[in-house]
Design a protein around this motif. Structure first.
Motif, PDB file in Angstrom:
ATOM      1  N   MET A  98      -5.631   7.704   3.444  1.00 45.66           N
ATOM      2  CA  MET A  98      -5.712   8.142   2.054  1.00 45.66           C
ATOM      3  C   MET A  98      -5.991   6.996   1.085  1.00 45.66           C
ATOM      4  SD  MET A  98      -5.572  11.367   1.764  1.00 45.66           S
ATOM      5  CE  MET A  98      -5.182  11.592   0.023  1.00 45.66           C
ATOM      6  N   ALA A  99      -6.056   5.772   1.586  1.00 44.68           N
ATOM      7  CA  ALA A  99      -6.401   4.618   0.744  1.00 44.68           C
ATOM      8  C   ALA A  99      -7.487   3.822   1.450  1.00 44.68           C
ATOM      9  CB  ALA A  99      -5.181   3.734   0.495  1.00 44.68           C
ATOM     10  N   VAL A 128       0.837  -1.203   0.000  1.00 42.19           N
ATOM     11  CA  VAL A 128       0.000   0.000   0.000  1.00 42.19           C
ATOM     12  C   VAL A 128       0.874   1.256   0.000  1.00 42.19           C
ATOM     13  CG1 VAL A 128      -1.623   1.365   1.377  1.00 42.19           C
ATOM     14  CG2 VAL A 128      -1.995  -1.085   1.068  1.00 42.19           C
ATOM     15  N   ARG A 129       1.916   1.275   0.820  1.00 42.87           N
ATOM     16  CA  ARG A 129       2.792   2.451   0.865  1.00 42.87           C
ATOM     17  C   ARG A 129       3.487   2.673  -0.470  1.00 42.87           C
ATOM     18  NH1 ARG A 129       3.360   0.953   6.508  1.00 42.87           N
ATOM     19  NH2 ARG A 129       4.900  -0.653   5.974  1.00 42.87           N
ATOM     20  N   GLN A 140       0.922   4.116  -2.812  1.00 41.17           N
ATOM     21  CA  GLN A 140       0.613   5.492  -2.436  1.00 41.17           C
ATOM     22  C   GLN A 140       1.707   6.442  -2.898  1.00 41.17           C
ATOM     23  OE1 GLN A 140       0.246   6.108   1.786  1.00 41.17           O
ATOM     24  NE2 GLN A 140      -1.291   7.710   1.527  1.00 41.17           N
ATOM     25  N   SER A 151      -1.796   4.051   5.037  1.00 43.28           N
ATOM     26  CA  SER A 151      -1.952   5.207   4.143  1.00 43.28           C
ATOM     27  C   SER A 151      -2.391   6.473   4.864  1.00 43.28           C
ATOM     28  CB  SER A 151      -2.987   4.873   3.067  1.00 43.28           C
ATOM     29  OG  SER A 151      -4.268   4.689   3.665  1.00 43.28           O
ATOM     30  N   LEU A 156      -6.620   6.590  -2.930  1.00 35.25           N
ATOM     31  CA  LEU A 156      -6.448   5.309  -3.603  1.00 35.25           C
ATOM     32  C   LEU A 156      -7.607   4.382  -3.252  1.00 35.25           C
ATOM     33  CD1 LEU A 156      -2.706   4.192  -3.335  1.00 35.25           C
ATOM     34  CD2 LEU A 156      -4.018   4.597  -5.408  1.00 35.25           C
ATOM     35  N   ASP A 197      -0.470  12.348  -3.866  1.00 34.41           N
ATOM     36  CA  ASP A 197      -1.408  12.682  -2.794  1.00 34.41           C
ATOM     37  C   ASP A 197      -2.845  12.333  -3.149  1.00 34.41           C
ATOM     38  OD1 ASP A 197      -1.719  14.546  -4.754  1.00 34.41           O
ATOM     39  OD2 ASP A 197      -1.749  16.293  -3.438  1.00 34.41           O
ATOM     40  N   ARG A 198      -3.051  11.434  -4.102  1.00 30.12           N
ATOM     41  CA  ARG A 198      -4.408  11.065  -4.509  1.00 30.12           C
ATOM     42  C   ARG A 198      -5.020  10.041  -3.558  1.00 30.12           C
ATOM     43  NH1 ARG A 198      -1.286  11.844  -8.916  1.00 30.12           N
ATOM     44  NH2 ARG A 198      -2.137  13.138 -10.596  1.00 30.12           N
TER      45      ARG A 198
END
Length: 421
Positions: free
Chosen positions: A323-324, A273-274, A277, A320, A285, A282-283
Motif C-alpha cells: 500500500m506504499a 512506514v508502518r 501508514q 505496507s 502512500l 487505508d490510503r
C-alpha cells in the motif's frame, strides 16, 4: 445549517512523474482526483449539507475529451438529486478563456460570471453568497474590491480564487489583502488557489481548504475540504477539515547516526512506514525518503546508491503490504570525518574539498561550470542521444546542488575508506 467549502479539485490532472518509477501504482492513482471529488459528494449527501461551494480550479485546463466534463456533471447531478445546491467559481486553471468544451450542468448549480461580481441570495436558508469567476488565466486585478457590501440579516459568504498578498509556489492572481476582505463585512471567505490548507483568520473566517487530492511530492499530507456549521442569526459556529484524498504523498526522514548495519536501517525504515501508514489509514502512500546525519553507514550508502533505492523500495512494500511505494530516496548523509582538517591539507584532496565547498557557496559559479561541462558533453554524444537527459538532467539549481552534494559524498566515502581520517 451545514455547507462544504472545497477548491482546487483539478479533475484528471496527472499525478506527475509516476511513469518514471518502477513499482508506482500508476493505474490506482490515475483517477485519484475523480475519486477525491466523489468523496466530497458522498460527504455532502451523508451530512445533508445545504450547499457546496467550489472556489475555483475544478479542472486542470482544457480537457482532452468530454469525459472530464461528463464526470463532473454526473457528480453534480448526485448533489441535485439530494437537493444540495452548488455555488461555483472558475479559477485560473479553468478560466473561461481556457475551456473550449462544455457540458450542461444541473439547474441547482449556480456559476459566478466572470464579467462582474454577483450575489446569489437564498432567503429560505438566509444566506447571501458573493463571488466572481476568472475570465482569463492571468487575472491581476483585485476582484474583491468590486464585491458588494454584506446583506443585512443574512449569512454572508464570499467566494474568491486568490493568493491574497502572495503565497509561495502560487501565481499572484486576483491579489488582495486581509483588510480588504474584512472590510466587506462577510461572515466567511471561501478561498481557493493555494493548495496548502490554511485558516488565515477566524473573525471573520478566511479559509484556504487546500486541494482535494495531492498530485506530487510537494503536496504532502492530508488533503480535503472544509465542513462548516453556520446559523444565519449567529454566524459561523464551527469549521472542520475532512480528508477526501485517496492517495497521499509524504516525506520521511531517517537519521543514520545511531544505525550500525543495513539490516538496522531497513528495520528503522519499515517502522517509519508502518507509522505513516497508520496515520494515512487505508490510503495509498507515496513516500519520499531522506537519509541524513553522520554515521558509520555513510560509505556503504553512498557507494551503493544505485541498488539502495531498489532495496529500500522492497522494504517499503513489505512493511505496507503493497500500500506504499517509494517515490524517491534523497541521500544527505555525511561522512564521519574531520572535514575541517581535511580541507586544510596541502594536497589534491584538500584542494578538491575546498573547491567543492566554494562551489556549494556560489550557485552562479556552479551553474557556469555545469553549463560548460554539459555543453561539451552534449557535443560528444551521438546525435540520437542529444536532448535525452533522463535521470542526469541538471536543468535547475536544485538539481545541480543535489549533484554536487552527491559527488562530494562519494569523494568523502572514498577518503574515509582509504585514509581513516
Amino acid at each position: 445549517m451545514r455547507f462544504i467549502h472545497c477548491a482546487d479539485i483539478h479533475l484528471d490532472s496527472p499525478l506527475r512523474g509516476l511513469e518514471l518509477y518502477d513499482g508506482a501504482p500508476a493505474e490506482a492513482m490515475r483517477d485519484a482526483t475523480r475519486r477525491a471529488f466523489a468523496n466530497i459528494v458522498d460527504l455532502a449527501v451523508e451530512h445533508a449539507v445545504a450547499f457546496v461551494i467550489i472556489a475555483g480550479d475544478v479542472f486542470d485546463g482544457d480537457w482532452p475529451d468530454f469525459n472530464t466534463g461528463l464526470f463532473f456533471a454526473a457528480q453534480l447531478r448526485r448533489l441535485a438529486d439530494a437537493d444540495i445546491r452548488v455555488f461555483l467559481s472558475y479559477g485560473n486553471h479553468d478560466a473561461l478563456s481556457k475551456l473550449t468544451k462544455s457540458v450542461p450542468l444541473p439547474k441547482t448549480v449556480n456559476v459566478f460570471p466572470a464579467s462582474h461580481s454577483t450575489t446569489f441570495v437564498d432567503e429560505r436558508l438566509g444566506v447571501a453568497i458573493h463571488g466572481q469567476s476568472f475570465a482569463t488565466e492571468a487575472v491581476t486585478a483585485d476582484l474583491a474590491a468590486g464585491y458588494p457590501p454584506s446583506r443585512s440579516g443574512l449569512l454572508n459568504l464570499g467566494v474568491l480564487h486568490t493568493a491574497l498578498a502572495g503565497r509561495v509556489g502560487h501565481q499572484p492572481y486576483a491579489p488582495t489583502t486581509v483588510d480588504r476582505l474584512n472590510g466587506k463585512g462577510y461572515d466567511y471567505w471561501a478561498l481557493g488557489h493555494v493548495h496548502t490548507r490554511e485558516i488565515v483568520q477566524q473573525v471573520p473566517w478566511i479559509v484556504f481548504p487546500g486541494n482535494t487530492q495531492g498530485r506530487h511530492a510537494r503536496e504532502t499530507g492530508p488533503k480535503g475540504c472544509m465542513l462548516v456549521d453556520a446559523e444565519p442569526a449567529i454566524g459561523i459556529r464551527a469549521v472542520e477539515f475532512v480528508a477526501t484524498d485517496v492517495a497521499r504523498w509524504q516525506h520521511l526522514s531517517i537519521d543514520i547516526a545511531a544505525i550500525a548495519t543495513e539490516d538496522d536501517l531497513h528495520a528503522t525504515v519499515q517502522s517509519a512506514v508502518r507509522a505513516a501508514q497508520a496515520v494515512a489509514e487505508d490510503r495509498i502512500l507515496a513516500l519520499r525518503l531522506t537519509l541524513d546525519g553522520r554515521g558509520p553507514l555513510h560509505g556503504r550508502l553512498v557507494a551503493g546508491r544505485e541498488s539502495l533505492r531498489a532495496q529500500l523500495a522492497a522494504s517499503v512494500g513489505e512493511a505496507s503490504a503493497g500500500m506504499a511505494w517509494l517515490e524517491k530516496v534523497l541521500l544527505k548523509v555525511s561522512a564521519p570525518l574531520d572535514l575541517a582538517r581535511l580541507a586544510r591539507r596541502d594536497d589534491p584532496i584538500g584542494l578538491l574539498i575546498r573547491s567543492l565547498d566554494a562551489l556549494a557557496a556560489d550557485p552562479d559559479a556552479l551553474q557556469s561550470l555545469a553549463d560548460g561541462v554539459l555543453s561539451d558533453l552534449g557535443q560528444k554524444l551521438p546525435a540520437e542521444m542529444r536532448g535525452c537527459h533522463g535521470d542526469w538532467a541538471l536543468d535547475s539549481r536544485e538539481a545541480l546542488s543535489e549533484a554536487l552534494v552527491s559527488a562530494r559524498e562519494r569523494l568523502l566515502a572514498a577518503i574515509s575508506a582509504e585514509d581513516g581520517a
